[in-house]
Design a protein around this motif. Sequence first.
Motif, PDB file in Angstrom:
ATOM      1  N   PRO A 198       0.795  -1.228   0.000  1.00 53.91           N
ATOM      2  CA  PRO A 198       0.000   0.000   0.000  1.00 53.91           C
ATOM      3  C   PRO A 198       0.826   1.276   0.000  1.00 53.91           C
ATOM      4  O   PRO A 198       0.420   2.235  -0.666  1.00 53.91           O
ATOM      5  CB  PRO A 198      -0.830  -0.128   1.275  1.00 53.91           C
ATOM      6  CG  PRO A 198      -0.928  -1.596   1.511  1.00 53.91           C
ATOM      7  CD  PRO A 198       0.348  -2.188   1.009  1.00 53.91           C
ATOM      8  N   ASN A 248      -0.775   3.482  -2.836  1.00 53.34           N
ATOM      9  CA  ASN A 248      -1.585   4.615  -2.394  1.00 53.34           C
ATOM     10  C   ASN A 248      -0.915   5.932  -2.749  1.00 53.34           C
ATOM     11  O   ASN A 248      -1.565   6.865  -3.203  1.00 53.34           O
ATOM     12  CB  ASN A 248      -1.821   4.543  -0.888  1.00 53.34           C
ATOM     13  CG  ASN A 248      -2.762   3.406  -0.527  1.00 53.34           C
ATOM     14  OD1 ASN A 248      -3.413   2.840  -1.399  1.00 53.34           O
ATOM     15  ND2 ASN A 248      -2.816   3.079   0.738  1.00 53.34           N
ATOM     16  N   GLY A 291      -3.012   6.977  -5.831  1.00 52.47           N
ATOM     17  CA  GLY A 291      -4.015   7.787  -5.133  1.00 52.47           C
ATOM     18  C   GLY A 291      -4.171   9.195  -5.708  1.00 52.47           C
ATOM     19  O   GLY A 291      -5.269   9.570  -6.130  1.00 52.47           O
ATOM     20  N   SER A 300     -10.399   5.490   5.912  1.00 53.24           N
ATOM     21  CA  SER A 300      -8.973   5.637   6.212  1.00 53.24           C
ATOM     22  C   SER A 300      -8.741   6.703   7.277  1.00 53.24           C
ATOM     23  O   SER A 300      -7.783   6.633   8.026  1.00 53.24           O
ATOM     24  CB  SER A 300      -8.188   5.924   4.936  1.00 53.24           C
ATOM     25  OG  SER A 300      -8.034   7.305   4.745  1.00 53.24           O
TER      26      SER A 300
END
Lengths: 634, 175
Positions: free
Chosen positions: A384, A388, A392, A497
């Motif tokens: 991640p 991310n 992201g 999150s």
Amino acid sequence: MIAELGLAALWLAAALALLQLLLALGFAKADGAKAARPLALLQAILTLLAFGSLIAVFLRTDLSVALVFENSHSAKPWLYKFAGTWGNHEGSMLLWVAVLSVSGAALAVLEKRINEKMLVASLGAQAALGLGFYAFLLFASNPFARLNPAPLEGRGLNPLLQDPGLAFHPPTLYLGYVGLSVAFSLAVGAMLTRQVDAPLARAMRPWVLASWIFLTLGITAGSYWAYYELGWGGWWFWDPVENASLMPWLAATALLHSVNVLAARGGLRSWTMMLAVVAFSMSMVGTFLVRSGILTSVHAFAVDPQRGTFILALLAIYVGAALILFAARAATIREGAPFKPVSREGALVVNNLLLSVILGVVFVGTLYPIIAEALSGEKISVGPPYFNAVAGPLALILGALLFVGPLLRWRSDRRPLAKWVLPSALIALVVVGISFAFAPEMSLLARFGLAFGTALLPASILPLFGRSLKRTPLAVWGMVVAHLGVGVALIGMASDSAFTQEKLTVARPGDKMQVGPWLIELAGIAPVAGPNWTAIEAHLRASRGGGTETLRPQARTFTSPFTETSETAIHTAWNGQFYAVIGRQRDEGWQLRLWWKPFVTLIWLGGVLIGIGGLIALVGRLWRERRWGRQVAE
Amino acid sequence: MSRPVRFVPIALLVVFLAFVAWRLTVPADTTIRSKLEGKPVPSFALPEALPARATFGSTDLATGKPRIVNFFASWCVPCIAEAPVLRELKAKGVAIDGIAVRDRPEDIAEFLKENGDPYQRIGADAQSNVQMALGSSGVPESFVVDGRGIIRYQHVGPIMPQDLDLILTELEKAK
């Protein structure tokens, strides 16, 4: 007998696929389309018969079939015997082939928009795809192989897979993966017959839409399945297997948007052909990565290099051939109508570029462990933090593009757009401000996710303004619903999150603890038993304000084969989920993992909305074309 | 579209195929080599695992002769499978020190009573701190340490009868 019937049907279907390919290559003189259509239909019936036979031997737990012995057990509930048919390598490949041939038959029977020459070429491509997978099944993974003598009891099925979710999740994804094969075949057919044009795009569009809907729903369901079944509290782990389904989805999403440009304006021709090839290639890459096991971690022990090699060879042949064809024909594909940077086309090009870059990011990240080992011999895993941080922000830019993109006109838009974009930007800014006031230590990604998601809710509806709602085409409604779903999902992801509260504790019966707004009491621990498992069950009383909810998470022990799993208990409230897992016994107490996840449900609600949006658009397209077709006939 | 650009996709495919084909022909080596091999044992001192039983620390390992440091636990099923092989090693004169991971004295005593006791000294690693420091990822796991206290070999998982020669060779090399 049933198994032999299935095997015979499979051989016959393979022979028909060979005939169909020869027909396309021009070896047979018969009127191409007239023969190709029934061939494709018959082939689909035969593969369905083979798949039905496999379901039958699983339902009867015919242990003389090796696959049943290895993957099933007479004590298993019938739904899992049924789902066990495709819960293994051979069965899932048979399902793949069945879906492939049914797609081919649907193309043959339903497709009226493209001419006969292109149809025969496309069906030939589809048959070539089929042949490889028939060979794979018949020579390298025969699902109907017998055992003599037949064993007395089967070896069971992985208990993690004993879940209703399994009955529907893989077939849904497969429909999506393999549906993309039709887009691939149509692209190959169009390039072969030099007819890359708007009618092709209109023929390809429903296939892309349908596959994309299945992929969207399959990924959404898979994410929820991992969330409640694994008991880790997360909804996406950037695991290679998950990425294997995300990559075709990203390519299909890009294709879905670019095929619209080709259908409406005749633009982006080469690019759309490229994407059609890439989308199906990603399905095959995904299947390869999962089946060959080259990416699984240190804990993998059941890897079959032969199967991996087979799929890799098919991938090399199909994708290689399609890309060589692309290189040869790209010069002859005409340019489409020109457009200005600020236009619907321009926005869709940016959309496609961003999606392609995200696809590249996921692709490189998924394969990076192999690359790193090749270059430096180091063993690493990519998780991640990389995905991310890189994917992201790109996804957020894509979200922001939605404020304006769908409002633009085709070709060129010189209207002052500020008055449309300003309200969305203002909402996003206000949310950022509020979040700074109330949650100063939120991550940048979550903060902007929340802001853009919230602003997207009204922004996604803007394309309906100034239209007569009655006359608005269903496809536009579908787009609005899907984009709304993107906003909803973004809010859910950001909220999960940023606001999740977690508690890991060792508790004894009678202990009380606070998790977010919830007061939790461990009321008791009791043993329970199911048909093929025993479990320790915690009895949790959860209350906040008024009523009390009861949650019963379990730590299960399955008997055949011996495996331990944890069954999460989830209470869904209007504003989030309370999620409980029970672990080992320790020091006179029991490990409990408790989460309060505000608005986490929006993630999957968003996913479902995106899928429904696609469905509305698909219905709209098909309905419109049918009416249009009838008018032409009259 | 210019000529070279058209061939970019096929070139990328060839690179991808070459990479994964290489990986398929050279199956992944799933053993994790300890980065500590060839390095001194990180310093640690362990509390007693059992009353009236000698424990040890990192400085006690440099005894001039190679020895084995074995991570075990009473709650670990593969450790039971490994026990007969450890007894055999002891019978051959190999010195073994045990580290009991996340365990309780009464459970350890019970485990040793049932499966035999091959250990010279036993230390307790209640929070897995020493296990982490030595780069061990699970139980059981064994380290061959030479006479100067330098780690020579890390064995992940139980030492099974077929591993006996390997361990003896490593001990011989560490002399």
